[in-house]
Each structure stands twice: as structure tokens, then as C-alpha cells.
Design a protein around this motif. Structure first.
Motif, mmCIF file in Angstrom:
data_model
loop_
_atom_site.group_PDB
_atom_site.id
_atom_site.type_symbol
_atom_site.label_atom_id
_atom_site.label_comp_id
_atom_site.label_asym_id
_atom_site.label_seq_id
_atom_site.Cartn_x
_atom_site.Cartn_y
_atom_site.Cartn_z
ATOM 1 N N LYS A 49 -60.755 -21.153 -72.062
ATOM 2 C CA LYS A 49 -60.749 -21.473 -73.503
ATOM 3 C C LYS A 49 -59.600 -22.385 -73.897
ATOM 4 N N TYR A 86 -58.218 -7.288 -68.736
ATOM 5 C CA TYR A 86 -58.541 -7.827 -70.059
ATOM 6 C C TYR A 86 -57.512 -8.864 -70.504
ATOM 7 N N GLU A 136 -54.484 -11.728 -70.738
ATOM 8 C CA GLU A 136 -54.177 -13.021 -70.126
ATOM 9 C C GLU A 136 -53.033 -12.850 -69.126
HETATM 10 N N1 HSE Z 1 -57.371 -11.910 -72.733
HETATM 11 C C1 HSE Z 1 -58.653 -12.138 -73.290
HETATM 12 C C2 HSE Z 1 -58.997 -10.966 -74.203
HETATM 13 C C3 HSE Z 1 -59.651 -12.239 -72.182
HETATM 14 O O1 HSE Z 1 -58.310 -9.940 -74.151
HETATM 15 O O2 HSE Z 1 -59.897 -11.082 -75.010
HETATM 16 C C4 HSE Z 1 -60.989 -12.746 -72.604
HETATM 17 O O3 HSE Z 1 -60.924 -14.041 -73.095
#
Ligand code: HSE
Length: 436
Positions: A104, A187, A189
Motif C-alpha cells: 500500500k 498483523y 507492519e
Molecule cells: N498492518 C496492517 C494492519 C496489515 O494491521 O492492518 C494489513 O495491511
């Protein structure tokens, strides 16, 4: 029997590894939907020695060599970041290869340039997995809602942040512990500051707004505020006032252009969005013809994100087999940049606001606060005064709608009062009625 479509995967972390597993584990069904088999013919990973070779894939460490490999038709970029992802994607597109990316940051910040390269070379740059994990929101905006004039969209688009807020609201667990859990589950980054500070959500909002409103990708114009200043008390007080706090991305068409903002937001408990919890994401889209539609599902994690990556690969394989000449991604919404509506500056956006003002518990404080607000033409809708905590009392109030710039000036003046002890918390209220 069709020749397999040859795929190369760059990056075997959470998303790349999940995509490889899904392609292998559901190969029969995927081949049926893609009109023939897909073959992962080459993989580039930082740890080639750790990958089990299945006979089909050549494993190496150089993603640029993969992008230049004439045998590869579809390059899947799941490395993340800009370097070397940007150069690899640009190279693949320049060679007319189709690219699927989950990145993204790359799309939001360098996408205008990459889509131009894709269009020039008849290539598709597909990015479903870059927004809201497993929810097919890009396809919904670009295809399912294509007949609509989009009025606004609002979404919980960072799974890690929603996970943290959900746990904070449920009570008791320290921020660092919940964040560590989100990291372990794949989940968060690589730099979880991106999640907590709202940058990740701003990337995703930038991408959705570009498609919804036919504007260039304008990451620099997206106002971004994270969740780290929220306190557990804010969640409790919001609840008392009939709201929940969610970290929301909002894009809205208004008289002056397009608003784009990411910030903690009070949303009515009557709104379904207020009940979206844990790592789930949800996006509400208001189209002039369809009305309001809601998309909800897992916004992060290996399998959910792989679902979106592989959907893009299947689209491209179908396109290749049909001999389609028009790339799926070109351009975002087919409008010359000069005709796109401008971004609305944050200072002029009007919001009702929640204020939490920590004050000394003494006579006349409330009068001083209301005088300051009045001098900025800000009217109060509701007030709650809480119990004393060691001499300091939070005054919590809700204002009527006020332009951001005016509210900033009022907060600066309130902050300078001798009676105000500590940082004032401000949370904007969602600009949509619960029933909308
Ligand atoms: N780090 C991002 C989130 C991962 O927690 O939504 C998915 O784009």
C-alpha cells in the motif's frame, strides 16, 4: 490443456508465504476459476535456503532478476517497502509484465508514476490486497459500484489499530502487550509505528479515495492522526455519551473538493461500524444510486491477505487467456489530473468534537472554559464532569460542528489556561448520521 500461467513471487514473508500456500493448497479450484493452471515458476526471497523446493519453482535471492526473467508473466510483489520493491515493480511493468502487489505504501506514494508505466506498456498493476486485507473493496469500488457517484466512504482500515482499541475498550491489558500479540499474529507492519500513527491507514484511504472519486493518488493531502494519545478513559467517556471510538479513514465529496482524513473518531453505538472489533476491517460506502453498503472482514494476516493477492492473480490469468488487450488497472478512474476536484484543506473541515480537558478542581474553571469556547464561536452540546483524581478533574464535553482551524485555536488558548493541568484530548465525531 492450457499452458500454465507462470508466476514469480518476490518476498516470502507473511503475505508472500501465505499466497504461495494458498496457490498450492487450493490449486484445483483456482485453476478452474483462472481458466487453466497457474505455476509458481520462480521465487525470490532473502532466505532462499529456507524454502522447500517443490520441483516447479526456481528459488533465488534476486527479485530484479525475477522481474527480468522472460519466462515469468505475472510478478507478485510481497516484499513491502520502497527499496527494492519500487525498482522491481517498475522494471516488470516496463517489460509489459503484469504485477500484483500488496504494497500500500508503494501504491499510495508512487502509484501515479507506476500506473503510467503500466498503461504505457499495456500491463496490469493489481493491488486488491493493499487495502483492507481480505475484503475485496477495490473490486467493489471499481466494478460493483462503478455506476455510482460516490458521496463518501469511511473505514476501519488498520487491523492492528482496531485490535488494540478493542482490547483497550475491553479493559485492562497494556498497550505494549496487545501490540506484541498483533505482531506475533502477523498483523502489524514491520515498523508498527505505521499502524499506531495512522500512516498505514492513510495509505489505504488514499488508494480508496483515488478510485472512488477519480482523483490522482494524493497521500500528501491525507490528514493523518494516530491512536497513541487515546486513553482508556476516553473510551469509557465516549461510551457514556453514546459513542465508540474507532480509528477511521474518511473520504468525502464536499462543495470544496474531496476531504481525506484518518483520525480517531467517535461513532454512534447505533452504527454497525462501531461493533467491528479485533483485527476486522470494515468499509462503508455511500453511492448515490445504491445507497449505503458495508464491507467487513479480516483486514490483516497471512491467509486473508493471500485471498486478495490470489484473486488478482486469477483475474490476470483470465485476462491473459482471453487475450484481453486492455489492462485492468489503467488508469485509476480515467480522468485527466487537471479535471480532478481539489483536496479540501483540513483547517476548513467542520466536525463536532469531543474534548477532554484536565483541570484543577476549583471554582470558576468551567466558566473560564466556556468563555474561551464562546470567544471562538464554539457552542457546547453536552458536558460531563468526572470525579477528582488527585486534584485534577477531567471536564468532558461535546461541541457542535466547528471548523478544524477554529477548534485548533480554541484548544491552544484553553491549553494555556493556568487551570488546565495536562494535555487536552480532542476526538472528532463522524460526520454521518447513524442511519445514513
Ligand atoms: N498492518 C496492517 C494492519 C496489515 O494491521 O492492518 C494489513 O495491511
Amino acid at each position: 490443456m492450457h499452458e500454465p500461467v507462470k508466476i514469480g513471487i518476490c518476498g516470502l514473508g507473511t503475505v508472500g508465504g501465505g499466497s504461495l500456500r494458498l496457490l498450492r493448497g487450493n490449486a484445483g479450484e483456482i485453476a478452474r476459476r483462472a481458466g487453466g493452471p497457474l505455476q509458481v515458476a520462480r521465487i525470490a526471497t532473502r532466505r532462499p535456503e529456507s524454502v522447500a523446493v517443490d520441483g516447479a519453482a526456481a528459488i533465488g535471492g534476486d527479485p530484479m532478476a525475477l522481474a527480468r526473467d522472460d519466462a515469468i508473466q505475472v510478478v507478485v510483489e510481497t516484499m513491502g517497502g520502497f527499496d527494492p520493491a519500487h525498482a522491481v515493480v517498475a522494471e516488470a511493468l516496463a517489460r509489459g509484465k503484469h504485477v500484483v502487489t500488496a504494497n500500500k505504501a508503494l501504491i499510495a506514494e508512487r502509484g501515479n508514476e507506476l500506473f503510467a508505466i503500466a498503461a504505457k506498456n499495456g500491463a496490469t498493476l493489481a493491488f486488491e490486497s493493499s487495502v483492507a486485507g481480505g475484503i475485496p473493496i477495490i473490486k467493489a469500488l471499481r466494478e460493483g459500484l462503478a455506476a455510482n457517484r460516490i458521496e463518501w466512504l469511511a473505514g476501519i482500515i488498520n487491523g492492528t489499530g482496531n485490535y488494540i482499541l478493542t482490547e483497550m475498550a475491553a479493559g485492562g491489558r497494556p498497550f505494549a502487550e496487545v501490540l506484541a500479540e498483533a505482531q506475533a499474529l502477523g498483523y502489524a507492519e514491520a515498523d508498527p509505528g505505521f499502524d499506531v500513527d495512522g500512516v498505514d491507514a492513510a495509505h489505504k484511504l488514499t488508494i480508496m479515495a483515488a478510485i472512488a472519486f477519480g482523483i490522482p493518488l494524493r497521500f500528501a493531502d491525507t490528514f493523518t492522526e494516530g491512536i497513541s494519545a487515546l486513553t482508556p478513559e476516553d473510551l469509557t467517556y465516549a461510551e457514556e455519551l453514546g459513542y465508540r471510538i474507532k480509528h477511521l479513514g474518511i473520504a468525502r465529496r464536499s462543495a470544496g473538493g474531496i476531504e481525506m482524513r484518518v483520525h480517531p473518531t467517535l461513532i454512534s453505538k447505533r452504527w454497525l461500524l462501531s461493533r467491528v472489533s479485533g483485527v476486522d476491517n470494515a468499509v462503508v460506502v455511500k453511492g448515490h444510486a445504491v445507497g449505503t453498503t458495508l464491507y467487513q472482514g479480516p483486514g490483516a494476516g497471512a491467509d486473508a491477505t493471500a485471498s486478495a493477492v490470489v484473486a488478482d492473480i486469477i483475474d490476470i490469468a483470465r485476462q491473459l487467456r482471453a487475450g484481453a488487450s486492455r489492462p485492468l488497472s489503467a488508469p485509476l478512474n480515467g480522468r485527466p489530473e487537471a479535471e480532478a476536484p481539489p483536496a479540501v484543506p483540513m483547517d476548513s473541515i467542520e466536525s463536532e468534537c469531543y474534548l477532554r480537558i484536565p483541570v484543577l478542581d476549583r471554582m470558576g474553571v468551567m466558566a473560564k472554559i466556556t468563555r474561551v469556547l464562546e470567544s471562538h464561536a464554539i457552542s457546547i452540546e453536552a458536558v460531563i464532569q468526572k470525579e477528582v483524581h488527585g486534584g485534577s478533574v477531567p471536564i468532558v464535553l461535546l461541541t457542535h460542528g466547528v471548523a478544524e482551524g477554529r477548534m485548533n485555536a480554541a484548544i491552544a488558548e484553553l491549553q494555556s489556561l493556568a487551570d488546565v493541568q495536562g494535555r487536552i484530548g480532542r476526538i472528532r465525531v463522524a460526520p454521518f448520521p447513524a442511519g445514513d
